[in-house]
Design an enzyme around this catalytic site. Structure first.
Site, short mmCIF file in Angstrom:
data_model
loop_
_atom_site.label_atom_id
_atom_site.label_comp_id
_atom_site.label_asym_id
_atom_site.label_seq_id
_atom_site.Cartn_x
_atom_site.Cartn_y
_atom_site.Cartn_z
CB SER A 288 7.23 3.35 -2.35
OG SER A 288 6.93 2.34 -1.42
N1 SAH Z 1 3.35 3.29 1.81
C1 SAH Z 1 4.54 3.80 2.48
C2 SAH Z 1 5.76 2.95 2.27
C3 SAH Z 1 5.79 1.92 3.27
S1 SAH Z 1 7.23 0.98 3.54
C4 SAH Z 1 4.82 5.22 2.15
O1 SAH Z 1 4.14 5.79 1.27
O2 SAH Z 1 5.70 5.81 2.78
C5 SAH Z 1 6.40 -0.42 4.26
C6 SAH Z 1 5.81 -0.19 5.62
O3 SAH Z 1 5.11 -1.38 5.97
C7 SAH Z 1 6.83 0.07 6.73
O4 SAH Z 1 6.54 1.26 7.36
C8 SAH Z 1 6.63 -1.12 7.68
O5 SAH Z 1 6.77 -0.77 9.05
C9 SAH Z 1 5.20 -1.54 7.37
N2 SAH Z 1 4.85 -2.92 7.71
C10 SAH Z 1 5.61 -4.03 7.61
N3 SAH Z 1 4.91 -5.11 8.02
C11 SAH Z 1 3.67 -4.66 8.38
C12 SAH Z 1 2.50 -5.29 8.90
N4 SAH Z 1 2.44 -6.61 9.15
N5 SAH Z 1 1.43 -4.53 9.16
C13 SAH Z 1 1.45 -3.19 8.94
N6 SAH Z 1 2.53 -2.53 8.46
C14 SAH Z 1 3.63 -3.26 8.18
#
Ligand code: SAH
Length: 204
Positions: free
Chosen positions: A57
């Site tokens: 993000s």
């Molecule tokens: N906080 C992260 C940004 C994450 S993007 C950072 O600082 O880089 C969102 C993430 O959520 C992705 O990696 C995706 O694989 C994950 N995601 C999506 N659905 C999910 C679920 N049900 N449980 C856990 N992770 C999930």
């Protein structure tokens, strides 16, 4: 280095006033959480590709979401969507303990390695974050970093300590509101864009 200081200065001008969040952002090397070829862009206020169809993000979104949680330094916080691990690393400098869940085993493993070095108070789990971490509940704060369709996942509400706070983007098709839930009430904080929260077991 300068890039990081400039990023923090820009966050201040954009209204981020939480000093603990700002000093955490000043300390965490964001370039360690992006692909090496994008390291030169690490302090631009933009999401960046981290592979596996996912993004880290934008710094302003990380700062805003963590500030919105309003947690004391001793808090136990659950993050859903570890991704690169960057937000977990920032969070880990603001609170006592972080459990972070990622459904993609590849991303979880990469984040685990960098966080073991930079943020030892983070536990990265591979699994479905929609179900939370019932064995570690209750949490003082829960932050979701992927867009939930329609509502905050009910299991997460059940794993919240009394007077705890959830910050979760809710919407469809990557666009929606960052919602803050506390004491049975929800408020929309700001319009945001996130990758989708995908319910179900992790792919292997
Ligand atoms: N906080 C992260 C940004 C994450 S993007 C950072 O600082 O880089 C969102 C993430 O959520 C992705 O990696 C995706 O694989 C994950 N995601 C999506 N659905 C999910 C679920 N049900 N449980 C856990 N992770 C999930």
């Amino acid at each position: 280095m300068t890039g990081r200081a400039d990023m923090v200065a820009r966050l201040r001008t954009r209204g981020i006033a939480d000093e603990r969040v700002l000093s955490a952002m000043a300390a965490v090397p964001r370039e360690r959480f992006v692909r090496p070829e994008l390291a030169g862009e690490a302090y631009v206020d933009a999401p960046l590709d981290i592979g596996r169809g996912q993004t880290i993000s934008a710094p302003s979104i990380v700062a805003f979401s963590i500030a919105a949680l309003q947690q004391p330094p001793t808090a136990r916080v659950l993050e859903i969507g570890t991704g690169s691990g960057y937000a977990a690393a920032v969070l880990a400098r603001c609170v006592g303990e972080v459990v972070s869940i990622e459904r993609d085993p590849d991303l979880a493993q990469r984040a685990r390695e960098v966080l073991a070095e930079l943020a030892p108070n983070v536990e990265v789990r591979t699994g479905d974050g929609v179900r939370g971490a019932p064995d570690r509940a209750p949490f003082d704060g829960i932050v979701v970093t992927a867009m939930a369709a329609r509502q905050i996942p009910p299991a997460l509400r059940n794993q919240l300590a009394p007077h705890g706070t959830i910050v979760c983007p809710v919407g469809d098709d990557r666009v929606g509101s960052l919602v803050r839930y506390r004491d049975g009430r929800s408020e929309d904080l700001v319009e945001v864009s996130f990758v989708p929260l995908v319910p179900g077991s992790p792919e292997t």
